[in-house]
Design a protein around this motif. Structure first.
Motif, PDB file in Angstrom:
ATOM      1  N   ILE A  72     -14.885  13.149 -36.093  1.00 57.55           N
ATOM      2  CA  ILE A  72     -14.104  14.182 -36.773  1.00 57.55           C
ATOM      3  C   ILE A  72     -14.707  14.368 -38.164  1.00 57.55           C
ATOM      4  CG2 ILE A  72     -11.776  14.914 -37.448  1.00 57.55           C
ATOM      5  CD1 ILE A  72     -12.084  14.195 -34.406  1.00 57.55           C
ATOM      6  N   ASP A  73     -15.012  15.610 -38.535  1.00 57.23           N
ATOM      7  CA  ASP A  73     -15.627  15.849 -39.847  1.00 57.23           C
ATOM      8  C   ASP A  73     -14.585  15.834 -40.966  1.00 57.23           C
ATOM      9  OD1 ASP A  73     -14.436  18.432 -39.961  1.00 57.23           O
ATOM     10  OD2 ASP A  73     -16.294  19.453 -39.377  1.00 57.23           O
ATOM     11  N   ARG A  74     -15.042  15.993 -42.192  1.00 57.25           N
ATOM     12  CA  ARG A  74     -14.145  15.943 -43.363  1.00 57.25           C
ATOM     13  C   ARG A  74     -13.086  17.034 -43.355  1.00 57.25           C
ATOM     14  NH1 ARG A  74     -19.061  14.902 -45.468  1.00 57.25           N
ATOM     15  NH2 ARG A  74     -19.317  12.838 -46.363  1.00 57.25           N
ATOM     16  N   ASN A  75     -13.353  18.113 -42.611  1.00 53.13           N
ATOM     17  CA  ASN A  75     -12.412  19.234 -42.544  1.00 53.13           C
ATOM     18  C   ASN A  75     -11.421  19.097 -41.393  1.00 53.13           C
ATOM     19  OD1 ASN A  75     -13.674  20.617 -44.741  1.00 53.13           O
ATOM     20  ND2 ASN A  75     -15.334  21.133 -43.333  1.00 53.13           N
ATOM     21  N   GLY A  76     -11.439  17.936 -40.715  1.00 53.76           N
ATOM     22  CA  GLY A  76     -10.500  17.713 -39.624  1.00 53.76           C
ATOM     23  C   GLY A  76     -10.907  18.410 -38.338  1.00 53.76           C
ATOM     24  N   LYS A  77     -12.188  18.717 -38.197  1.00 52.62           N
ATOM     25  CA  LYS A  77     -12.685  19.388 -36.997  1.00 52.62           C
ATOM     26  C   LYS A  77     -13.530  18.423 -36.170  1.00 52.62           C
ATOM     27  CE  LYS A  77     -12.489  23.993 -38.922  1.00 52.62           C
ATOM     28  NZ  LYS A  77     -11.490  24.542 -38.048  1.00 52.62           N
ATOM     29  N   ILE A  78     -13.528  18.638 -34.862  1.00 50.89           N
ATOM     30  CA  ILE A  78     -14.282  17.768 -33.949  1.00 50.89           C
ATOM     31  C   ILE A  78     -15.758  18.150 -34.041  1.00 50.89           C
ATOM     32  CG2 ILE A  78     -14.551  16.984 -31.573  1.00 50.89           C
ATOM     33  CD1 ILE A  78     -11.559  17.976 -31.201  1.00 50.89           C
ATOM     34  N   ALA A  79     -16.542  17.250 -34.630  1.00 50.32           N
ATOM     35  CA  ALA A  79     -17.958  17.516 -34.885  1.00 50.32           C
ATOM     36  C   ALA A  79     -18.853  17.035 -33.753  1.00 50.32           C
ATOM     37  CB  ALA A  79     -18.380  16.851 -36.192  1.00 50.32           C
ATOM     38  N   ALA A  80     -18.420  16.023 -33.014  1.00 50.42           N
ATOM     39  CA  ALA A  80     -19.264  15.462 -31.958  1.00 50.42           C
ATOM     40  C   ALA A  80     -18.412  14.721 -30.946  1.00 50.42           C
ATOM     41  CB  ALA A  80     -20.301  14.521 -32.560  1.00 50.42           C
ATOM     42  N   ARG A  81     -18.990  14.570 -29.738  1.00 54.72           N
ATOM     43  CA  ARG A  81     -18.303  13.835 -28.680  1.00 54.72           C
ATOM     44  C   ARG A  81     -19.322  13.119 -27.811  1.00 54.72           C
ATOM     45  NH1 ARG A  81     -15.212  17.032 -24.139  1.00 54.72           N
ATOM     46  NH2 ARG A  81     -17.285  17.897 -23.947  1.00 54.72           N
ATOM     47  N   ALA A  82     -18.967  11.896 -27.424  1.00 53.27           N
ATOM     48  CA  ALA A  82     -19.740  11.138 -26.441  1.00 53.27           C
ATOM     49  C   ALA A  82     -18.781  10.698 -25.350  1.00 53.27           C
ATOM     50  CB  ALA A  82     -20.398   9.927 -27.074  1.00 53.27           C
ATOM     51  N   LEU A  83     -19.155  10.925 -24.105  1.00 52.18           N
ATOM     52  CA  LEU A  83     -18.384  10.466 -22.955  1.00 52.18           C
ATOM     53  C   LEU A  83     -19.127   9.291 -22.358  1.00 52.18           C
ATOM     54  CD1 LEU A  83     -17.529  13.900 -21.308  1.00 52.18           C
ATOM     55  CD2 LEU A  83     -16.129  12.561 -22.879  1.00 52.18           C
ATOM     56  N   GLY A  84     -18.460   8.154 -22.254  1.00 49.46           N
ATOM     57  CA  GLY A  84     -19.109   6.941 -21.781  1.00 49.46           C
ATOM     58  C   GLY A  84     -19.522   6.084 -22.963  1.00 49.46           C
TER      59      GLY A  84
END
Length: 189
Positions: free
Chosen positions: A158-170
C-alpha cells in the motif's frame, strides 16, 4: 450472497489451493476466484491504483492494529497451516527489518486460523510486526472490488496515499519483495 456463505466459499477456495504453485495470470478487480500464486510481484502504475479499504482489527496480542496513514505498508495474508506462508516468513521478517528505517511498515493478516496456532507460529517466528487475527475473513472481504488477495499467502504493498501499489499471489521471493518495497517507498510524496 450473504457474508457467511461468501466467507465460507473464500475459505474453501483458499484451503484448496494453499500450496500456490503455478499461475496463469493475475485476477482482475472484483474477481473473487482463487488463483494459485507464483509469488511474482505485480506493480501498478500510480494512476491505475485502487484505494485500499480500511484495514483494522484485533492483533494476535490483543491490541488494535491497522494500516498506517501516510506510510508505505506491506500487508501480508497468511495462516499457520499454510506451507508457503511458513516458507516466506523469514523473507518478510528480514525485508521488514531492512526497510523499517526508511519508514516502511509491515502488517500481517492471519486468515482463517485458530488463534492458538497463529500465536504459536508468531512467537516462534518473531516477525517484528503485528498481525490482525482475521478468523472470519472480514479484512480479506474488504478488498472485494479492488485488488483481491486471492491466494494464501498474498502480499499487498500500500503506498503513502493509501492505494494498492503492488500485489504478489503466493510466497514472495526476497529480492523481488525488497525491490518492490524500495520502488514504492522511493516514489515522490
Amino acid at each position: 450472497m450473504p457474508i457467511k456463505p461468501l466467507v465460507f466459499v473464500l475459505a474453501v477456495l483458499v484451503l484448496a489451493g494453499c500450496a500456490g504453485s503455478q499461475s496463469s495470470g493475475q485476477p482482475e478487480s472484483g474477481d473473487t476466484r482463487f488463483i494459485p500464486g507464483d509469488g511474482k510481484i505485480q506493480i501498478f502504475q500510480p494512476g491505475e491504483r485502487k484505494d485500499a479499504p480500511v484495514v483494522e482489527g484485533q492483533s494476535l496480542d490483543g491490541s488494535t492494529a491497522g494500516l498506517a496513514k501516510g506510510k508505505v505498508v506491506v500487508l501480508n495474508f497468511w495462516a499457520s497451516w499454510c506451507a508457503p506462508c511458513r516458507a516466506e516468513g523469514p523473507i518478510l521478517k528480514d525485508v521488514a527489518a531492512r526497510t523499517k528505517s526508511g519508514g516502511v511498515e509491515f502488517l500481517g493478516v492471519n486468515f482463517k486460523d485458530q488463534k492458538t496456532a497463529a500465536l504459536a507460529y508468531d512467537r516462534a517466528m518473531e516477525p517484528g510486526y503485528p498481525s490482525i487475527h482475521d478468523q472470519q475473513g472480514q479484512v480479506l472481504l474488504g478488498f472485494q472490488g479492488t485488488v483481491p488477495p486471492a491466494a494464501i499467502p498474498s502480499t499487498l504493498i500500500i503506498d503513502r496515499n493509501g492505494k494498492i501499489a503492488a500485489r504478489a499471489l503466493g510466497g514472495v521471493k526476497y529480492q523481488a519483495l525488497l525491490d518492490a518495497v524500495t520502488k514504492v517507498n522511493s516514489e515522490p510524496r
